[in-house]
Design an enzyme around this catalytic site. Structure first.
Site, PDB file in Angstrom:
ATOM      1  N   ASP A   7       8.757  -7.623  12.869  1.00 39.09           N
ATOM      2  CA  ASP A   7       7.682  -6.648  12.788  1.00 39.09           C
ATOM      3  C   ASP A   7       6.846  -7.029  11.563  1.00 39.09           C
ATOM      4  O   ASP A   7       7.299  -7.809  10.719  1.00 39.09           O
ATOM      5  CB  ASP A   7       8.283  -5.250  12.636  1.00 39.09           C
ATOM      6  CG  ASP A   7       7.232  -4.167  12.488  1.00 39.09           C
ATOM      7  OD1 ASP A   7       6.177  -4.265  13.132  1.00 39.09           O
ATOM      8  OD2 ASP A   7       7.470  -3.215  11.723  1.00 39.09           O
ATOM      9  N   ASP A   9       4.436  -4.504   9.553  1.00 31.35           N
ATOM     10  CA  ASP A   9       4.377  -3.427   8.562  1.00 31.35           C
ATOM     11  C   ASP A   9       5.775  -2.986   8.137  1.00 31.35           C
ATOM     12  O   ASP A   9       6.585  -2.585   8.962  1.00 31.35           O
ATOM     13  CB  ASP A   9       3.624  -2.224   9.135  1.00 31.35           C
ATOM     14  CG  ASP A   9       2.160  -2.535   9.402  1.00 31.35           C
ATOM     15  OD1 ASP A   9       1.637  -3.443   8.739  1.00 31.35           O
ATOM     16  OD2 ASP A   9       1.553  -1.879  10.265  1.00 31.35           O
ATOM     17  N   GLY A  44       5.845   2.343  13.419  1.00 34.91           N
ATOM     18  CA  GLY A  44       6.176   1.551  14.595  1.00 34.91           C
ATOM     19  C   GLY A  44       5.538   2.042  15.873  1.00 34.91           C
ATOM     20  O   GLY A  44       5.796   1.509  16.942  1.00 34.91           O
ATOM     21  N   ARG A  47      -1.493   2.984  17.673  1.00 37.18           N
ATOM     22  CA  ARG A  47      -2.586   3.788  17.127  1.00 37.18           C
ATOM     23  C   ARG A  47      -2.890   4.983  18.024  1.00 37.18           C
ATOM     24  O   ARG A  47      -3.057   6.116  17.551  1.00 37.18           O
ATOM     25  CB  ARG A  47      -3.835   2.909  16.968  1.00 37.18           C
ATOM     26  CG  ARG A  47      -4.965   3.557  16.206  1.00 37.18           C
ATOM     27  CD  ARG A  47      -6.195   2.667  16.215  1.00 37.18           C
ATOM     28  NE  ARG A  47      -5.869   1.312  15.778  1.00 37.18           N
ATOM     29  CZ  ARG A  47      -6.648   0.250  15.991  1.00 37.18           C
ATOM     30  NH1 ARG A  47      -7.795   0.405  16.644  1.00 37.18           N
ATOM     31  NH2 ARG A  47      -6.305  -0.936  15.567  1.00 37.18           N
ATOM     32  N   SER A 116       0.570  -3.300  15.232  1.00 35.90           N
ATOM     33  CA  SER A 116      -0.774  -3.279  14.650  1.00 35.90           C
ATOM     34  C   SER A 116      -1.721  -4.221  15.388  1.00 35.90           C
ATOM     35  O   SER A 116      -1.367  -5.355  15.690  1.00 35.90           O
ATOM     36  CB  SER A 116      -0.710  -3.694  13.174  1.00 35.90           C
ATOM     37  OG  SER A 116      -2.012  -3.871  12.647  1.00 35.90           O
ATOM     38  N   ASN A 118      -4.217  -5.306  13.951  1.00 34.75           N
ATOM     39  CA  ASN A 118      -4.763  -6.118  12.863  1.00 34.75           C
ATOM     40  C   ASN A 118      -3.767  -7.157  12.360  1.00 34.75           C
ATOM     41  O   ASN A 118      -3.939  -7.714  11.281  1.00 34.75           O
ATOM     42  CB  ASN A 118      -5.178  -5.211  11.696  1.00 34.75           C
ATOM     43  CG  ASN A 118      -6.196  -4.173  12.102  1.00 34.75           C
ATOM     44  OD1 ASN A 118      -7.315  -4.495  12.470  1.00 34.75           O
ATOM     45  ND2 ASN A 118      -5.814  -2.907  12.057  1.00 34.75           N
ATOM     46  N   ASP A 170      11.590  -2.073  10.684  1.00 32.30           N
ATOM     47  CA  ASP A 170      11.843  -1.023   9.689  1.00 32.30           C
ATOM     48  C   ASP A 170      11.734   0.371  10.277  1.00 32.30           C
ATOM     49  O   ASP A 170      11.907   1.357   9.566  1.00 32.30           O
ATOM     50  CB  ASP A 170      10.863  -1.158   8.515  1.00 32.30           C
ATOM     51  CG  ASP A 170       9.456  -0.697   8.883  1.00 32.30           C
ATOM     52  OD1 ASP A 170       9.016  -1.009  10.016  1.00 32.30           O
ATOM     53  OD2 ASP A 170       8.811  -0.034   8.061  1.00 32.30           O
TER      54      ASP A 170
END
Length: 216
Positions: A7, A9, A44, A47, A116, A118, A170
């Site tokens: 992952d 983030d 996780g 959006r 994400s 991004n 995470d």
């Protein structure tokens, strides 16, 4: 094991704080204040689903059309992108660069499965694009975590069977996605929260290839 899939983030870099600030600002604009405890439920998660959870929190889930929700999600993302525009290699979490280097030297394939949209931009700013053989982000999947699609796509791109992959996350939703994909799950964070992971490191500074392989 033949591949490790990360992952982004909270594992490679801690951009979770920027997500929190951007969502909190949007929530305040909508009259829906929330705290860090609620923000944990967004980790996780895509959006779109994050926005839906915030709107449900404020009892406003039926106040906006699909198009209006799209504009709200875009507004949050634009704020988030402005916040992370100054991210550099100094923002890589402790131990991650060494771990990625060790994986490459040992011949493992390395992928990313991020919620994400991004992910490519952030990884580029961190100077880590070359460390990954393939990156799958939210822009290329239909179903978000805890659905396993993003991890399965990463394994397919790496040409490795899911059972031969280690997923590193995470978030609870991420651990669920790893298991749904049929992979070995490594968690980064609180062992009392990431209870379903086979192996949990409290932080990335103690995440090493030897420690993971010993448990596998």
């Amino acid at each position: 094991m033949k591949a490790f899939i990360f992952d982004l983030d909270g594992v490679i870099t801690d951009s979770a704080e920027y997500h929190y600030l951007a969502w909190k600002a949007l929530g305040e604009d909508l009259g829906i204040p929330f705290d860090r405890e609620f923000n944990e439920t967004l980790k996780g998660v895509s959006r779109t689903e994050s926005l839906e959870r915030i709107l449900r929190l404020g009892g406003r889930e039926n106040d906006f059309s699909v198009e209006e929700k799209g504009r709200l999600a875009t507004k949050k993302n634009e704020h988030y992108v402005s916040l992370i525009s100054n991210i550099t290699s100094a923002d890589i979490l402790p131990g991650i660069e060494v771990f990625l280097s060790d994986l490459k030297e040992a011949g493992y394939k390395v992928g990313m499965a991020s919620a994400s949209k991004n992910a490519q931009m952030v990884t580029h700013q961190l100077g880590l694009l070359d460390a990954f053989d393939h990156i799958v982000d939210a822009a290329t999947v239909t179903d978000s975590k805890p659905h396993p699609e993003v991890f399965l796509k990463a394994a397919a791109a790496l040409q490795v069977e899911p059972k031969d992959c280690v997923g590193i996350e995470d978030a609870v939703a991420g651990i669920e996605a790893i298991h749904a994909a049929g992979m070995f799950a490594v968690g980064i964070g609180d062992p009392e929260v990431l209870t379903e992971a086979e192996l949990v490191f409290t932080d990335t500074s103690i995440l090493t290839l030897d420690h993971v392989l010993a448990r596998i």
